[in-house]
Design a protein around this motif. Structure first.
Motif, PDB file in Angstrom:
ATOM      1  N   VAL A 147       0.765  -1.296  -0.077  1.00  0.00           N
ATOM      2  CA  VAL A 147      -0.033   0.042   0.095  1.00  0.00           C
ATOM      3  C   VAL A 147       0.916   1.200  -0.067  1.00  0.00           C
ATOM      4  CG1 VAL A 147      -1.842   1.265   1.227  1.00  0.00           C
ATOM      5  CG2 VAL A 147      -1.790  -1.328   1.168  1.00  0.00           C
ATOM      6  N   VAL A 165       0.439   5.260   0.757  1.00  0.00           N
ATOM      7  CA  VAL A 165      -0.383   6.348   1.148  1.00  0.00           C
ATOM      8  C   VAL A 165      -0.072   7.704   0.717  1.00  0.00           C
ATOM      9  CG1 VAL A 165      -1.278   7.406   3.232  1.00  0.00           C
ATOM     10  CG2 VAL A 165      -0.381   5.117   3.349  1.00  0.00           C
ATOM     11  N   TYR A 186       0.749  -2.128  10.042  1.00  0.00           N
ATOM     12  CA  TYR A 186       0.278  -2.626   8.917  1.00  0.00           C
ATOM     13  C   TYR A 186       1.225  -4.027   8.703  1.00  0.00           C
ATOM     14  CZ  TYR A 186      -1.208  -3.774   4.140  1.00  0.00           C
ATOM     15  OH  TYR A 186      -1.598  -4.401   3.012  1.00  0.00           O
ATOM     16  N   TYR A 190      -2.759  -1.372  -3.902  1.00  0.00           N
ATOM     17  CA  TYR A 190      -3.756  -0.193  -3.073  1.00  0.00           C
ATOM     18  C   TYR A 190      -2.970   0.983  -2.876  1.00  0.00           C
ATOM     19  CZ  TYR A 190      -6.861  -4.154  -2.133  1.00  0.00           C
ATOM     20  OH  TYR A 190      -7.610  -5.116  -2.289  1.00  0.00           O
ATOM     21  N   LEU A 195      -3.853   4.557  -0.761  1.00  0.00           N
ATOM     22  CA  LEU A 195      -4.705   5.119   0.369  1.00  0.00           C
ATOM     23  C   LEU A 195      -4.680   6.472   0.213  1.00  0.00           C
ATOM     24  CD1 LEU A 195      -6.575   5.031   2.898  1.00  0.00           C
ATOM     25  CD2 LEU A 195      -4.586   5.008   4.225  1.00  0.00           C
ATOM     26  N   THR A 250      -5.659  10.033   1.738  1.00  0.00           N
ATOM     27  CA  THR A 250      -6.142  10.620   2.853  1.00  0.00           C
ATOM     28  C   THR A 250      -5.628  11.969   3.084  1.00  0.00           C
ATOM     29  OG1 THR A 250      -6.373  10.154   5.103  1.00  0.00           O
ATOM     30  CG2 THR A 250      -4.175   9.831   4.176  1.00  0.00           C
ATOM     31  N   LEU A 268      -5.002   1.016   8.690  1.00  0.00           N
ATOM     32  CA  LEU A 268      -4.966   0.523   7.319  1.00  0.00           C
ATOM     33  C   LEU A 268      -5.204  -0.905   7.304  1.00  0.00           C
ATOM     34  CD1 LEU A 268      -3.907   1.013   4.405  1.00  0.00           C
ATOM     35  CD2 LEU A 268      -1.735   1.003   5.502  1.00  0.00           C
ATOM     36  N   LEU A 273      -8.846  -1.471   6.563  1.00  0.00           N
ATOM     37  CA  LEU A 273      -9.505  -1.111   5.294  1.00  0.00           C
ATOM     38  C   LEU A 273      -8.860  -2.185   4.118  1.00  0.00           C
ATOM     39  CD1 LEU A 273      -8.552   2.878   5.461  1.00  0.00           C
ATOM     40  CD2 LEU A 273     -10.797   1.790   4.963  1.00  0.00           C
ATOM     41  N   VAL A 274      -7.632  -2.466   4.308  1.00  0.00           N
ATOM     42  CA  VAL A 274      -7.367  -3.729   3.322  1.00  0.00           C
ATOM     43  C   VAL A 274      -8.107  -4.546   3.421  1.00  0.00           C
ATOM     44  CG1 VAL A 274      -5.430  -4.885   2.455  1.00  0.00           C
ATOM     45  CG2 VAL A 274      -4.981  -2.602   2.853  1.00  0.00           C
ATOM     46  N   SER A 313     -14.120   3.536   1.406  1.00  0.00           N
ATOM     47  CA  SER A 313     -13.951   5.006   1.808  1.00  0.00           C
ATOM     48  C   SER A 313     -14.843   4.947   3.345  1.00  0.00           C
ATOM     49  CB  SER A 313     -14.587   5.882   0.815  1.00  0.00           C
ATOM     50  OG  SER A 313     -14.533   7.365   1.547  1.00  0.00           O
ATOM     51  N   CYS A 360     -10.648   9.468   3.404  1.00  0.00           N
ATOM     52  CA  CYS A 360     -10.138   8.337   3.757  1.00  0.00           C
ATOM     53  C   CYS A 360     -10.638   7.571   2.555  1.00  0.00           C
ATOM     54  CB  CYS A 360     -10.778   7.712   5.111  1.00  0.00           C
ATOM     55  SG  CYS A 360     -10.043   6.056   5.412  1.00  0.00           S
ATOM     56  N   LEU A 373      -9.642   4.115   0.446  1.00  0.00           N
ATOM     57  CA  LEU A 373      -8.448   3.221  -0.063  1.00  0.00           C
ATOM     58  C   LEU A 373      -8.900   2.713  -1.601  1.00  0.00           C
ATOM     59  CD1 LEU A 373      -6.309   1.282   0.833  1.00  0.00           C
ATOM     60  CD2 LEU A 373      -8.158  -0.508   1.074  1.00  0.00           C
TER      61      LEU A 373
END
Length: 406
Positions: free
Chosen positions: A58, A60, A83, A149, A151, A153, A164, A167-168, A180, A226, A228
């Protein structure tokens, strides 16, 4: 000459008109209660997920323009994400003049955690809003890492340590291309208590969360604080190039992804919070009015319809109660009272979500009146050539994709 008095026929006509208008308001509220995706419920939360055997990578992306005041409360929460897979943070300093980039470096040195890259894209070219130009720059750097992915934000959003991860995990089993969460906004000052829960309430009324999650449904929305986003879906939908004109970028993003066959989800967050303060009414006014007319596609007819709709739905009930009680028009008072009661009842769950006193619920008509004035002011600013102003930039190009920004 004696004064001319309205006869019984004229008075009866006035009473009938008020009764019919109050009845129309009550009918509108009954439809909103049952037919608008149960928008008033606040139980649409992050779906339970199954942790993958191998956690995907991921990146960000945090666009930031003059965010030194809020960065100490938000950036460390991203760097401290628990994470299990590879993750990296890209903060894009969008022409800040308050030392945002330098402060980000200092916070990373002080707190450690996930790797942080701070970069600056320069001024946006014609046809790009500043935030999306910054997002494009961040996504471009992230794609070199080949993440599964992204993110996206905002710089004022603080995440719980497992944000995180959750979300994943939620995105994987459901096959969501966008997950989201509507961050919990700050509610400390009197004006924040009056305006902020209503902001989320109106957003949910316009974009019912349950309908957003339907794969074949047409309703699409996201909350920009937010998001993802599956990297493959971003490329397929040409994000952010396809929405580069959007002042209201979050719903524009969701519509682009869903329009390309993607599956999206939006719900209320419990552990993702905005730390940006709006202590005064003028701060909240600026936040809403900067993009309200863009929401209406800069269309005067839509503006007129919105004003009339807000008046019928939110202002008629208390007016019918007061006028009906004062003049002895029982039917008008009863119908207005019933509509006001339904309105109040639908607002209670949002106040509970924000842990606010329930005596604020009957004041929703007053808050709706403020939003009506903010919307009209947004149109006035547009026709004065000021467009959507935010942090020193003004955007006057009409939106091609309509949405909302939180």
């Amino acid at each position: 000459m004696p004064p001319v008095r309205a006869g019984p026929v004229g008075q009866t006509a006035r009473v009938s008109a008020i009764v019919w208008i109050a009845a129309g308001s009550l009918a509108a509220w009954l439809w909103l209660l049952l037919g608008q995706g149960f928008f008033w419920r606040t139980d649409v939360r992050l779906p339970p997920g199954r942790e993958p055997e191998v956690w995907p990578s991921v990146c960000v992306v945090v666009p930031a323009r003059d965010e030194a005041a809020v960065l100490p409360a938000s950036l460390p929460s991203l760097l401290a994400q628990d994470y299990p897979g590879p993750a990296e943070v890209f903060l894009v300093d969008d022409g800040s003049t308050d030392g945002t980039g330098e402060l980000a470096h200092e916070l990373a040195r002080r707190h450690g955690g996930l790797p942080l890259t701070v970069t600056s894209p320069g001024e946006p070219p014609a046809g790009w809003t500043g935030k999306l130009w910054a997002v494009r720059h961040g996504i471009g750097l992230a794609r070199v890492r080949g993440p599964e992915y992204l993110l996206l934000t905002d710089a004022d959003i603080a995440h719980a340590p497992d944000s995180l991860r959750q979300l994943v995990a939620a995105a994987g089993p459901g096959g969501f291309d966008v997950v989201s969460q509507m961050a919990r906004l700050r509610v400390e000052s009197l004006w924040e208590r009056l305006v902020v829960p209503a902001f989320v309430y109106f957003f949910a009324q316009l974009y019912p969360f349950r309908r957003i999650g339907r794969k074949r449904g047409r309703t699409a929305a996201a909350a920009g604080g937010c998001v993802l986003l599956r990297a493959e879906a971003a490329e397929r939908a040409r994000i952010p190039e396809a929405i580069r004109h959007a002042v209201i970028d979050d719903v524009a993003l969701a519509r682009a992804v869903k329009g390309g066959g993607g599956h999206i989800w939006l719900g209320l967050a419990e552990r993702v919070d905005s730390v940006r303060p709006y202590p005064r009414l003028r701060d909240l006014w600026r936040m809403v009015s900067r993009s309200a007319y863009a929401q209406l596609r800069h269309n005067p007819l839509l503006l007129a319809g919105t004003v009339a709709g807000l008046a019928l739905v939110y202002l008629v009930p208390p007016v019918a109660v007061v006028v009906g009680a004062a003049r002895g028009w029982t039917a008008a008072a009863v119908l207005g009272g019933l509509a006001w009661s339904v309105m109040t009842g639908t607002y209670v769950p949002m106040l509970r979500h924000y842990r606010q006193p329930l005596w604020l619920a009957p004041l929703l008509p007053f808050t709706a009146f403020l939003y009506l004035l903010m919307t009209v002011d947004s149109a006035v600013q547009h026709y004065r050539g000021r467009g959507a102003a935010w942090k020193g930039r003004t955007y006057t190009r009409p939106e091609t994709v309509v949405g909302d920004e939180s």
